[in-house]
Design a protein around this motif. Structure first.
Motif, PDB file in Angstrom:
ATOM      1  N   ILE A   6      35.187  39.495  31.588  1.00  0.00           N
ATOM      2  CA  ILE A   6      36.631  39.216  31.560  1.00  0.00           C
ATOM      3  C   ILE A   6      37.075  38.734  32.945  1.00  0.00           C
ATOM      4  O   ILE A   6      36.679  39.313  33.966  1.00  0.00           O
ATOM      5  CB  ILE A   6      37.406  40.502  31.168  1.00  0.00           C
ATOM      6  CG1 ILE A   6      37.057  40.903  29.731  1.00  0.00           C
ATOM      7  CG2 ILE A   6      38.917  40.302  31.323  1.00  0.00           C
ATOM      8  CD1 ILE A   6      37.617  42.260  29.321  1.00  0.00           C
ATOM      9  N   GLU A   7      37.902  37.683  32.949  1.00  0.00           N
ATOM     10  CA  GLU A   7      38.387  37.104  34.212  1.00  0.00           C
ATOM     11  C   GLU A   7      39.903  36.912  34.111  1.00  0.00           C
ATOM     12  O   GLU A   7      40.383  36.246  33.183  1.00  0.00           O
ATOM     13  CB  GLU A   7      37.673  35.760  34.433  1.00  0.00           C
ATOM     14  CG  GLU A   7      38.414  34.732  35.271  1.00  0.00           C
ATOM     15  CD  GLU A   7      38.612  35.134  36.715  1.00  0.00           C
ATOM     16  OE1 GLU A   7      37.688  35.719  37.315  1.00  0.00           O
ATOM     17  OE2 GLU A   7      39.724  34.894  37.241  1.00  0.00           O
ATOM     18  N   SER A   8      40.642  37.509  35.064  1.00  0.00           N
ATOM     19  CA  SER A   8      42.103  37.306  35.085  1.00  0.00           C
ATOM     20  C   SER A   8      42.611  37.473  36.512  1.00  0.00           C
ATOM     21  O   SER A   8      43.635  38.094  36.735  1.00  0.00           O
ATOM     22  CB  SER A   8      42.793  38.327  34.168  1.00  0.00           C
ATOM     23  OG  SER A   8      42.641  39.638  34.697  1.00  0.00           O
ATOM     24  N   THR A   9      41.872  36.908  37.495  1.00  0.00           N
ATOM     25  CA  THR A   9      42.249  37.159  38.892  1.00  0.00           C
ATOM     26  C   THR A   9      43.483  36.377  39.321  1.00  0.00           C
ATOM     27  O   THR A   9      44.203  36.799  40.208  1.00  0.00           O
ATOM     28  CB  THR A   9      41.084  36.801  39.832  1.00  0.00           C
ATOM     29  OG1 THR A   9      40.737  35.431  39.615  1.00  0.00           O
ATOM     30  CG2 THR A   9      39.873  37.683  39.591  1.00  0.00           C
ATOM     31  N   CYS A  10      43.696  35.202  38.696  1.00  0.00           N
ATOM     32  CA  CYS A  10      44.824  34.370  39.132  1.00  0.00           C
ATOM     33  C   CYS A  10      45.615  33.918  37.905  1.00  0.00           C
ATOM     34  O   CYS A  10      46.308  34.740  37.301  1.00  0.00           O
ATOM     35  CB  CYS A  10      44.298  33.202  39.951  1.00  0.00           C
ATOM     36  SG  CYS A  10      45.606  32.246  40.722  1.00  0.00           S
ATOM     37  N   ASP A  11      45.491  32.657  37.513  1.00  0.00           N
ATOM     38  CA  ASP A  11      46.312  32.191  36.392  1.00  0.00           C
ATOM     39  C   ASP A  11      45.490  31.662  35.224  1.00  0.00           C
ATOM     40  O   ASP A  11      46.004  30.923  34.396  1.00  0.00           O
ATOM     41  CB  ASP A  11      47.324  31.144  36.865  1.00  0.00           C
ATOM     42  CG  ASP A  11      46.650  29.879  37.361  1.00  0.00           C
ATOM     43  OD1 ASP A  11      45.475  29.942  37.768  1.00  0.00           O
ATOM     44  OD2 ASP A  11      47.305  28.816  37.347  1.00  0.00           O
ATOM     45  N   ALA A  79      36.360  41.059  36.608  1.00  0.00           N
ATOM     46  CA  ALA A  79      36.612  40.731  38.012  1.00  0.00           C
ATOM     47  C   ALA A  79      37.748  41.619  38.521  1.00  0.00           C
ATOM     48  O   ALA A  79      38.842  41.601  37.956  1.00  0.00           O
ATOM     49  CB  ALA A  79      36.981  39.258  38.142  1.00  0.00           C
ATOM     50  N   VAL A  80      37.466  42.385  39.588  1.00  0.00           N
ATOM     51  CA  VAL A  80      38.476  43.328  40.106  1.00  0.00           C
ATOM     52  C   VAL A  80      38.922  43.015  41.533  1.00  0.00           C
ATOM     53  O   VAL A  80      39.809  43.667  42.066  1.00  0.00           O
ATOM     54  CB  VAL A  80      37.974  44.791  40.041  1.00  0.00           C
ATOM     55  CG1 VAL A  80      37.827  45.250  38.601  1.00  0.00           C
ATOM     56  CG2 VAL A  80      36.680  44.986  40.807  1.00  0.00           C
ATOM     57  N   VAL A  90      45.652  43.564  34.546  1.00  0.00           N
ATOM     58  CA  VAL A  90      45.591  43.293  33.107  1.00  0.00           C
ATOM     59  C   VAL A  90      44.137  43.213  32.643  1.00  0.00           C
ATOM     60  O   VAL A  90      43.757  43.816  31.625  1.00  0.00           O
ATOM     61  CB  VAL A  90      46.357  41.997  32.751  1.00  0.00           C
ATOM     62  CG1 VAL A  90      46.271  41.725  31.257  1.00  0.00           C
ATOM     63  CG2 VAL A  90      47.806  42.094  33.197  1.00  0.00           C
ATOM     64  N   GLY A  91      43.307  42.516  33.391  1.00  0.00           N
ATOM     65  CA  GLY A  91      41.892  42.406  33.018  1.00  0.00           C
ATOM     66  C   GLY A  91      41.197  43.746  33.088  1.00  0.00           C
ATOM     67  O   GLY A  91      40.407  44.114  32.194  1.00  0.00           O
ATOM     68  N   LEU A 106      30.968  50.021  32.207  1.00  0.00           N
ATOM     69  CA  LEU A 106      31.878  49.069  32.859  1.00  0.00           C
ATOM     70  C   LEU A 106      31.197  48.541  34.126  1.00  0.00           C
ATOM     71  O   LEU A 106      30.585  49.313  34.864  1.00  0.00           O
ATOM     72  CB  LEU A 106      33.165  49.824  33.233  1.00  0.00           C
ATOM     73  CG  LEU A 106      34.247  49.081  34.000  1.00  0.00           C
ATOM     74  CD1 LEU A 106      34.893  48.004  33.115  1.00  0.00           C
ATOM     75  CD2 LEU A 106      35.332  50.058  34.482  1.00  0.00           C
ATOM     76  N   VAL A 107      31.308  47.238  34.363  1.00  0.00           N
ATOM     77  CA  VAL A 107      30.706  46.661  35.573  1.00  0.00           C
ATOM     78  C   VAL A 107      31.784  45.897  36.335  1.00  0.00           C
ATOM     79  O   VAL A 107      32.521  45.096  35.741  1.00  0.00           O
ATOM     80  CB  VAL A 107      29.535  45.705  35.232  1.00  0.00           C
ATOM     81  CG1 VAL A 107      28.843  45.224  36.512  1.00  0.00           C
ATOM     82  CG2 VAL A 107      28.530  46.392  34.316  1.00  0.00           C
ATOM     83  N   ALA A 108      31.875  46.158  37.656  1.00  0.00           N
ATOM     84  CA  ALA A 108      32.897  45.508  38.490  1.00  0.00           C
ATOM     85  C   ALA A 108      32.328  44.239  39.101  1.00  0.00           C
ATOM     86  O   ALA A 108      31.211  44.227  39.620  1.00  0.00           O
ATOM     87  CB  ALA A 108      33.327  46.456  39.594  1.00  0.00           C
ATOM     88  N   VAL A 109      33.112  43.170  39.056  1.00  0.00           N
ATOM     89  CA  VAL A 109      32.670  41.874  39.577  1.00  0.00           C
ATOM     90  C   VAL A 109      33.593  41.434  40.712  1.00  0.00           C
ATOM     91  O   VAL A 109      34.811  41.582  40.624  1.00  0.00           O
ATOM     92  CB  VAL A 109      32.693  40.825  38.432  1.00  0.00           C
ATOM     93  CG1 VAL A 109      32.609  39.405  38.959  1.00  0.00           C
ATOM     94  CG2 VAL A 109      31.557  41.101  37.438  1.00  0.00           C
TER      95      VAL A 109
END
Ligand code: KG4
Ligand code: ZN
Length: 344
Positions: A6-11, A79-80, A90-91, A106-109
């Motif tokens: 899952i990716e939601s770091t920006c827009d 992605a954290v 949100v991600g 869970l794995v942190a990226v």
């Protein structure tokens, strides 16, 4: 083994299902460009709210495209760091909820390390050790990448990121958002030598940092001289726009290429891996190719679809799983840049 990333770091709201051979089984990227266009930049609160609306449909669609059911998913990666706080949350909440409900690890990226890992995925073979350059809307950073979980920050922008400078200069030139591709289009017919724009820090071999805010100011002066101006009232002759765009693009690319080659020298390496949205720029790609060919450096640039934000590059999570680096469910986001060390 299959993971959901899952990716939601920006827009961009993105999700992907990838297997441990790094085959992409399903990938979805929901862009928010249309929402931010009229502000000519990402509005963090709008981005976070859009992620909330889109996250579950995007995950559903990635699973559907991958013909994968939850029983076939072995871990959830997210992605954290780094990124916009509201967007990251949100991600992370989506990933944690899935892990808790479905009893998955869970794995942190780290988003920046993942941008470099896009080169590993595209190449289909090991890329480490290498110098990694990330040029995106939020970051311009050089890393000594010793291994897939060992990144040492060598230098970064001390003010604007390269993509941010592209976006802001494009806005001054009356070009649409996102500014990078629009400015590159305008630059194609421009004369880069008409305006003499600065190459900040390029002449200082003691630093591997970038600085683009002065370059941006120089563009503003080239456009309208000193004193107060109303950009909306400027007479933007297409020739002037093209020449400034070409001059700006050449100046920024000179800095990025110059510091990358300096980093290669300093690190004593002969491989450069490049990712991030600005790496989609044609002029930048061809200048890097020439510099690396001349210096005997192997160059790997992420393919265009993996340059801009996506969840596929989150498959770096497999490298963490290999070394047992699974995250606890009380994991938090880290919006600021983490200097070196293992991912996330
Ligand atoms: O990596 P990315 O999708 O998002 C961040 O993590 O920031 O990068 C987005 C940035 C934007 O600033 C956009 O203008 C820039 O990448 N960009 C480009 C090009 N395509 C996207 N900049 C220059 N030339 C391009 N062709
Ligand atoms: Zn990015």
């Amino acid at each position: 083994m299959r993971i959901l990333t899952i990716e939601s770091t920006c827009d961009e709201t993105a999700a992907a299902v990838v297997d441990d051979e790094l085959r992409v089984l399903g990938s979805v990227v929901a862009s928010q460009d249309a929402l931010h266009q009229r502000f000519r930049g990402v509005v963090p609160e709008i981005a976070a709210r859009a992620h909330v609306e889109r996250m579950l449909p995007v995950i559903d669609e990635a699973m559907r495209r991958a013909s994968t059911v939850w029983d076939d998913i072995d871990a959830v990666a997210v992605a954290v760091t780094p990124g916009l706080a509201g967007s990251l949350v949100v991600g992370l909440v989506a990933a944690k909820t899935l892990c808790l409900a479905l009893d998955k690890p869970l794995v942190a990226v780290n988003h920046l390390h993942a941008h470099i890992y896009a080169c590993r995925i595209a190449r289909g073979a090991d890329i480490f050790p290498c110098v990694g350059l990330i040029v995106s809307g939020g970051h311009s950073s050089l890393y000594h990448c010793r291994g897939p979980t060992e990144f040492e920050l060598l230098g970064q922008t001390i003010d604007d990121a390269a993509g941010e400078a592209f976006d802001k200069v494009a806005a001054m030139l009356g070009l649409p958002y996102p500014g990078g591709p629009a400015l590159a289009g305008a630059a194609a017919t421009g004369d880069a030598s008409r305006f003499h724009l600065p190459r900040p820090l390029l002449g200082d071999p003691s630093r591997l940092d970038f600085s683009f805010s002065g370059l941006k100011t120089a563009v503003r002066y080239a456009l309208a001289g000193v004193g107060k101006i109303d950009f909306a009232e400027l007479d933007l002759d297409p020739r002037l726009v093209a020449d400034i765009a070409a001059g700006f693009q050449t100046a920024i690319v000179d800095c990025l290429v110059g510091k990358s080659m300096l980093a290669i020298d300093r690190a004593g390496l002969a491989r450069l891996c490049v990712g991030g949205g600005v790496a989609a720029n044609d002029h930048f790609r061809s200048r890097l190719e020439s510099a690396c060919a001349a210096g005997g450096v192997e160059l790997i640039i992420a393919p265009r679809e993996l340059c801009t934000d996506n969840a596929v590059m989150g498959a770096i999570a497999f490298e963490h799983i290999k070394v047992g680096a699974v995250a606890p469910l009380d994991l938090d986001i880290t919006p600021g840049l983490v200097r070196g060390g293992p991912s996330a």
